[in-house]
Design an enzyme around this catalytic site. Structure first.
Site, mmCIF file in Angstrom:
data_model
loop_
_atom_site.group_PDB
_atom_site.id
_atom_site.type_symbol
_atom_site.label_atom_id
_atom_site.label_comp_id
_atom_site.label_asym_id
_atom_site.label_seq_id
_atom_site.Cartn_x
_atom_site.Cartn_y
_atom_site.Cartn_z
ATOM 1 N N GLU A 363 0.826 -1.217 0.000
ATOM 2 C CA GLU A 363 0.000 0.000 0.000
ATOM 3 C C GLU A 363 0.860 1.267 0.000
ATOM 4 O O GLU A 363 0.562 2.257 0.661
ATOM 5 C CB GLU A 363 -1.007 -0.016 1.157
ATOM 6 N N GLY A 364 1.930 1.190 -0.776
ATOM 7 C CA GLY A 364 2.847 2.317 -0.912
ATOM 8 C C GLY A 364 4.088 2.118 -0.082
ATOM 9 O O GLY A 364 4.024 2.121 1.141
#
Length: 380
Positions: A363-364
């Site tokens: 998620e990044g």
């Protein structure tokens, strides 16, 4: 400024803590060893309302605020990060995305089943050559009038084989670049949709991570989320909230390891006294506690920003960046406090250390969070 939790917040936190200790702790080591998806436990989480906490009550959700969600995420993550990532994806990425941007028909058909845990969701953005660079989608969705034809591969998909509904990001018009990307709801079992082998992972081994293949999958037009070209914005907005969930997961992993290390230090003796009485160990615990408290404040601030309708891109990125680093630092030190026992599975901290690493990646990545943060602060 008010740092006190409400009675409702405390009840939610305590309920999650009790569930984690009574339902997730038994068998957590075995599930990790066997890479076994916690299906029974996830079903119970759905029944208790942990899988659709922030979604609208009219679609079966809890209608709770983000602070309630991160409190529950922290408690679940202290015990079993494999279960908490399922909770995070279903809440932050799938339910929130559909509740916020889905059509009424999509909410009735899909969201109402996801919030209760009757069905599970997956979020499909990453590809073999498009991880951090989300604009480089190779998966294509060709517009055929009343439907799209979907082709491509998605990688590292949480709930890959256990999900029923998949939110898939794909390129419809390459000429428009990121403005030509769309998001679609795809159902398991549709012709041409194949699930690849399960990934053999370092940590969160109980979670279900697979690659997905789409070969001329026919997706009805009504399964597109939002207007044509909305897919990239949908993905970025959804991931921005998802980062708060993963920050809470990282916080929980760190807090769980710290609690185990503190308790162990009060029992283990060396040189005639409990090791917590040695400054070398006491100072480690002091550093761990301070890092965790700083991470907790960042996570709560990001959750508060989201609940207040403020922009939470910056606060969410900072929370994830710091909390994931804290998870790594604290779990490594927790193993050290345990000494040789820290290297043994039965003491749990080695698993938490392995679980911590992914919070700096999915998620990044931490590097992407720094891009988000630097761009934000340099605008002002």
């Amino acid at each position: 400024m008010d740092f006190k939790l409400t009675e409702e917040h405390l009840m939610i936190r305590d309920a999650a803590r009790d569930f984690a200790k009574t339902e997730l702790l038994p068998g957590v080591i075995e599930r990790d060893e066997k890479q076994e998806f916690p299906a029974e436990q996830i079903k119970k989480m759905g029944e208790l309302g942990f899988l659709g906490m922030m979604a609208s009550p009219e679609y079966g959700g809890g209608g709770m605020d983000t602070i309630s969600y991160v409190l529950a995420m922290e408690e679940i993550s202290k015990i079993d990060a494999s279960a908490s990532v399922v909770m995070s994806v279903n809440n932050s990425l799938v339910c929130w995305g559909l509740d916020t941007y889905g059509s009424e028909e999509q909410k009735q058909k899909y969201l109402s089943k996801l919030t209760t845990g009757e069905k599970l969701g997956a979020f499909c953005l990453s590809e073999p050559e498009a991880g951090s660079d989300a604009t480089s989608q190779r998966t294509t969705a060709i517009d055929k009038g009343d439907h799209y034809i979907l082709n491509g591969t998605k990688n590292w998909i949480t709930n890959g084989n256990s999900a029923d509904f998949y939110l898939v990001i794909a390129q419809t018009d390459k000429e428009k670049k990121h403005k030509g990307i769309n998001a679609f709801i795809v159902e398991k079992g549709w012709e041409g949709f194949e699930i690849g082998p399960k990934e053999q992972k370092l940590g969160i081994r109980g979670s279900d991570t697979h690659s997905l293949n789409f070969n001329d999958v026919k997706v009805p037009k009504e399964n597109r989320i939002g207007e044509d070209g909305f897919g990239f914005k949908f993905a970025m907005k959804t991931l921005s909230g998802g980062r708060i969930g993963i920050a809470a997961q990282a916080l929980g992993i760190a807090a769980g390891a710290y609690e185990l290390a503190k308790e162990y230090s009060k029992q283990r003796k060396a040189f005639g006294t409990e090791i917590c009485n040695h400054q070398a160990i006491a100072f480690k615990l002091a550093d761990m506690h301070t890092q965790i408290e700083a991470a907790r404040h960042l996570v709560m601030k990001a959750a508060w920003d989201k609940d207040q309708g403020e922009n939470y891109d910056l606060s969410g990125a900072m929370a994830k960046l710091h909390a994931s680093q804290t998870a790594m630092d604290v779990t490594v030190e927790a193993v050290q406090v345990h000494g040789g026992n820290g290297y043994v599975k039965e003491y749990h901290v080695e698993r938490l250390m392995r679980d911590a690493k992914i919070t700096q990646i999915y998620e990044g990545t931490s590097e992407i969070q720094k891009i988000v943060i630097s761009r934000s602060i340099l605008k002002s």
